[in-house]
Design an enzyme around this catalytic site. Sequence first.
Site, mmCIF file in Angstrom:
data_model
loop_
_atom_site.group_PDB
_atom_site.id
_atom_site.type_symbol
_atom_site.label_atom_id
_atom_site.label_comp_id
_atom_site.label_asym_id
_atom_site.label_seq_id
_atom_site.Cartn_x
_atom_site.Cartn_y
_atom_site.Cartn_z
ATOM 1 N N ARG A 107 0.845 -1.182 0.000
ATOM 2 C CA ARG A 107 0.000 0.000 0.000
ATOM 3 C C ARG A 107 0.885 1.239 0.000
ATOM 4 O O ARG A 107 1.868 1.312 0.749
ATOM 5 C CB ARG A 107 -0.921 0.018 1.231
ATOM 6 C CG ARG A 107 -2.110 -0.939 1.122
ATOM 7 C CD ARG A 107 -3.110 -0.448 0.097
ATOM 8 N NE ARG A 107 -4.287 -1.307 0.001
ATOM 9 C CZ ARG A 107 -4.436 -2.288 -0.869
ATOM 10 N NH1 ARG A 107 -3.447 -2.574 -1.699
ATOM 11 N NH2 ARG A 107 -5.545 -2.984 -0.924
ATOM 12 N N GLU A 124 -2.360 8.094 -5.064
ATOM 13 C CA GLU A 124 -2.645 7.402 -6.320
ATOM 14 C C GLU A 124 -3.845 8.074 -6.983
ATOM 15 O O GLU A 124 -4.828 8.354 -6.304
ATOM 16 C CB GLU A 124 -2.954 5.919 -6.080
ATOM 17 C CG GLU A 124 -1.747 5.099 -5.701
ATOM 18 C CD GLU A 124 -2.039 3.598 -5.663
ATOM 19 O OE1 GLU A 124 -3.121 3.171 -6.159
ATOM 20 O OE2 GLU A 124 -1.195 2.842 -5.167
ATOM 21 N N HIS A 162 -0.271 0.218 -10.045
ATOM 22 C CA HIS A 162 -1.129 -0.624 -9.208
ATOM 23 C C HIS A 162 -1.795 -1.715 -10.054
ATOM 24 O O HIS A 162 -3.028 -1.880 -10.052
ATOM 25 C CB HIS A 162 -2.195 0.226 -8.502
ATOM 26 C CG HIS A 162 -2.634 -0.371 -7.186
ATOM 27 N ND1 HIS A 162 -2.973 0.396 -6.101
ATOM 28 C CD2 HIS A 162 -2.804 -1.663 -6.789
ATOM 29 C CE1 HIS A 162 -3.339 -0.387 -5.088
ATOM 30 N NE2 HIS A 162 -3.241 -1.651 -5.491
#
Length: 314
Positions: free
Chosen positions: A227, A256, A275
């Site tokens: 994360r 993000e 991601h």
Amino acid sequence: MSFTILLLSADADPSWPEKISRAVPGAVAKIYTDPTDALDDIETADAAYGTVPPELFARAKRLRWICASRAGLGAAYFYDALVKSDVVVTGMHGSYNEHLSTHAVAFLLAFARRFEHYLPLKRWQRGPGMIDLPTQTVLIVGVGGAGSEASKLCAAFGMRVLGIDPRVTEPPAGMAELSTPDRLEERLGEADFIIVTTPETPDTLGMFNARLFSRMKRGAYFINIARGRCVVTQDLIAALQSGQLAGAGLDVADPEPLPPDSPLWGMPNVLITPHVAILGTPYRQKWEAILLENCRRFAAGQPLLNVVDKEKWY
């Protein structure tokens, strides 16, 4: 025991209500593309799949189980009323182990084979030599499913594998030593590569900061497939700019999407993927299997799989 479960996620497959009723005769499952449409039915529902917003949760009178529709939950999923309640939350842990670990090791191999130097050259010119992996130590921070799989892969390349985890007590296959988080700073100094697979928890938010980067071996490589919020981005940038870190492989970032003006984009020693580590994973089939098994267990009053510690978010 029959029960009613509301499927409140776009990930819910249209075939699931029938499959749930076959797995648990008498069970009723209803799909809602918009959770607000479930305002009335949530009052008598026994279980839910997906995310139950606070306004929906406040109306629930019989709710005893929520099956989250993903593996990593983090702070955004939880709120005080849910955490303090007796409602059990389960997740989809184990759905992506192989894909996450492969992505992490792909970063490691790319650096070991100096791809960050050679691929942009576009010409036949020799540069730095390769890194001999059997002489290297990798530290895996977070020895869950993905971390355990990464341990096996790294060991297959002859690396010395170390691990850090607050819960796991036995090192998985390939891991030479497993330590508790209180030894993290000490073990960081031994590692040539650091792979982060830890979930987002109150203890891991911002854990990789300037202090921890300074404890790493100078010239180490940092890989994060966990994360983005586990890392203080500005501190990571500073460690890369100073040469404290030789490079970073990032599938996650904070924030993000990573802004176009982030210095990370322009660093030749940084490899970034947006991601995407789990893309291609047959996770829908795995989620279905976990959901159906937990429906059976819920109906039978048996312990559920993948129970989440609501205060720790995983």
